[in-house]
Design an enzyme around this catalytic site. Structure first.
Site, PDB file in Angstrom:
ATOM      1  N   VAL A   1       0.790  -1.188   0.098  1.00 46.84           N
ATOM      2  CA  VAL A   1      -0.058   0.080  -0.198  1.00 46.84           C
ATOM      3  C   VAL A   1       0.880   1.187   0.173  1.00 46.84           C
ATOM      4  CG1 VAL A   1      -1.612   1.167   1.249  1.00 46.84           C
ATOM      5  CG2 VAL A   1      -1.883  -1.297   1.396  1.00 46.84           C
ATOM      6  N   GLU A   2       0.868   2.304  -1.198  1.00 48.19           N
ATOM      7  CA  GLU A   2       1.489   3.322  -1.105  1.00 48.19           C
ATOM      8  C   GLU A   2       0.427   4.583  -1.267  1.00 48.19           C
ATOM      9  OE1 GLU A   2       2.308   6.843  -2.205  1.00 48.19           O
ATOM     10  OE2 GLU A   2       2.881   5.820  -4.054  1.00 48.19           O
TER      11      GLU A   2
END
Length: 609
Positions: free
Chosen positions: A304-305
């Protein structure tokens, strides 16, 4: 001298054999290189990039076509229609997963040489078609050509270069150390393809964000479903075809890469799909909560960015020449892609001696920035400094944040409101903005703006600058500028971030160091060997070192079922002896040997030996 006399010349013999060995090596190297040589191929560019093209100006700029599920694609810089896209349904996602699953079986058996050939083929195409790729990205996202070159093409070809050169070494099996008790075994970790993976990527870099996970995933032996944003749906098919056409040109199935465009309700079907083994998500925090919850249904791991509020800390000891250099870096770091950059500079934290100098130098520069579009531009037009924003949906909230900061003492030096372009009145433009005297307590200092806004904050000391930098929920990237090595390293160690650039901006990605953040900026990493390995099953293996001599066997006193009246005590003493032998000091090992021999030395209270 006869030929047979050469045997009497050891130095000549050595030279001859060495030369033959070198020649064989060169031939093998050239053959291998030839096997990896790029294959030329063609991908038809959309006609919207043709010179003189002009699209229909839409009355209403909305992604949703009223009365249907179609996606209305348009150029955010001008409001001109780029066409309509029929989005994927849940059934079409199922079909895409099925195709990818079938194609991946054969693809997983390819060699690294074959995979490098595909990437080299893709690299050659991108290098030779830079202008077309940049124009497509600009039309769909509103950015300038220079922004597209730096943020789309440069980083993508670097990704290709790194994977071509270092990808195989990153996935090479590793021998791992053992211990005394397991000395008769080999220990190894190997990296196997996961199968079919997925990437849900954001709109701000429609070319790079789409191609980057494709490059890593297919080199690792996976197939991939890549879901581009609805905001840039028009360019996704062209960019995906660059990858699929490279696969076809090299004799592989295009089904290895599947492009998906869908609305959020169908996206949940994708992210919870049991046929997906890993998800890379680039986007906002609210959407990430939904993606993570959806993926949890199938226990699918997610990288997750989520963007950031990246600080740039400027220390007091920069020289005059460095001040000008750093000023240029900050301008590019803030206004690149109209501020729509997850690792863009959102806060400039300056110490007192440089603070007012920045205000004096940057105010006229920011005031002079020219918004615009590449569409319908003529050679006589002024250069474009800042492109359009993807949408005007956030403009009211942005204006309110700026006014709220001013009401609390911040100084608005220029900008601060939406901009109506005289040539492109339908375009989504925000005036390049400079706001000073921002404090951590202000909402503007805590909210990711994703806009062309330069926020200047003053710190009284290095420790104060670090505290301000760490005061937000985000922690993606950071940068620090100065001369004192001690102060620079202090910042590097104390700032909360996944990446830190010293006297530079966002260059960690340019050498493919692992990319990602902590805190509210997400978890997991892509890029580098860490990112490559996250797309693999990490399989641990132990093998017999001397299979003909020694193998694991259960000693009789510990063999189940235990036998004899005293069996429990004997089994316990042997177990204690094994532990002492494996992990004690010299006297402990002697005690362990006695216990193994049944001499009772394993018995008794634990004490230092």
């Amino acid at each position: 001298m006869a030929i047979e006399d050469f045997d009497e010349l050891p130095h000549y013999n050595g030279w001859l054999y060495g030369s033959l060995w070198l020649l064989c090596f060169l031939i093998a190297y050239l053959v291998r290189k030839d096997n990896e040589a790029a294959v030329p191929y063609i991908v038809d560019a959309p006609n919207q990039v043709d010179e003189g093209w002009k699209g229909e100006e839409l009355d209403e700029l909305s992604l949703k076509v009223s009365g249907s599920s179609l996606i209305q694609c348009y150029a955010p810089a001008t409001g001109e229609s780029l066409g309509r896209i029929n989005p994927s349904s849940a059934a079409s996602v199922d079909r895409a997963v099925a195709k990818a699953t079938e194609a991946q079986i054969k693809w997983s058996e390819t060699s690294f040489t074959e995979r490098r050939k595909v990437l080299k083929t893709m690299l050659k195409f991108i290098l030779e078609n830079q202008e077309t790729i940049a124009r497509v990205a600009c039309l769909d996202s509103g950015k300038t050509m220079v922004d597209a070159s730096l943020g789309e093409i440069l980083v993508t070809v670097e990704k290709l270069r790194w994977v071509i050169k270092h990808g195989e070494a990153s996935l090479k099996s590793e021998r791992r150390p053992g211990n005394l008790l397991m000395m008769y075994k080999w220990h190894e970790v190997i990296w196997e393809p996961l199968g079919v993976v997925a990437a849900c990527v954001s709109w701000n870099y429609p070319f790079h964000n789409l191609l980057s996970p494709v490059i890593a995933s297919i080199f690792a032996g996976n197939a991939i479903l890549v879901k581009g944003s609805e905001n840039t749906a028009w360019s996704s098919s062209y960019f995906a075809s660059i990858a699929t056409s490279a696969l076809v040109a090299c004799g592989h199935s295009p089904d290895i890469v599947q492009s998906v465009i869908c609305w959020p309700n169908v996206a949940e079907h994708l992210t919870s799909h049991p046929g997906i083994s890993h998800i890379t998500f680039i986007g906002s925090r609210p959407v990430a909560h939904h993606v993570a919850a959806s993926a949890a249904k199938a226990l699918t791991p997610v990288c997750v960015e989520l963007g950031g509020k990246d600080p740039a800390i400027v220390l007091d000891d920069i020289s005059n020449s460095d001040f000008n250099r750093v000023s240029s870096i900050l301008m590019r770091g803030v206004f690149q892609s109209a501020g729509q950059n997850c690792i863009g500079i959102e806060r400039v934290i300056a110490l007192p001696k440089v603070y007012n100098r920045f205000i004096e130098k940057l105010t006229p520069l920011i005031k002079s920035l020219r918004p615009g579009s590449i569409l319908n531009a003529s050679p006589d037009d002024e250069p474009i400094d800042v492109g359009a924003c993807i949408s005007d949906a956030n403009f009211t909230a942005l204006e309110n944040l700026i006014q709220d900061a001013v009401s609390q003492g911040a100084r608005l030096l220029c900008g601060g409101k939406r901009y109506t372009h005289p040539k492109y009145p339908k375009g989504h433009y925000f005036t390049p903005t400079f706001i000073a005297d921002v404090t951590p307590a202000m909402a503007i200092a805590q909210t990711e703006l994703f806009a062309p806004v330069f926020c200047l904050m003053q710190a009284q000391s290095v420790d104060d600058a670090i505290a301000i930098a760490n005061s937000t929920p985000y922690a993606l990237g950071a940068s620090v500028y100065g001369s004192s090595t001690a102060d620079l390293e202090r910042v590097v160690k104390a700032v909360k971030a996944g990446m830190v650039a010293v006297n530079d901006f966002a260059v960690t990605y340019m050498v493919q160091l692992p990319f990602g953040g902590v805190k509210g900026s997400g978890y997991g990493r892509f890029a580098g060997k860490e990112g490559m390995r996250s797309l693999c099953n990490q399989k641990s293996i132990t093998r017999d070192r001397w299979p003909g001599l020694i193998k694991t066997s259960i000693p009789p006193p510990m063999d189940l079922p235990l036998k004899g009246k005293d069996a429990g005590r004997k089994a316990w003493e042997m177990a204690v002896g094994i532990v002492w032998f494996g992990y004690g000091d010299l006297r402990g090992k002697i005690r362990g040997i006695k216990g193994l021999m049944g001499l009772g030395e394993g018995k008794g209270k634990d004490k230092d030996v």
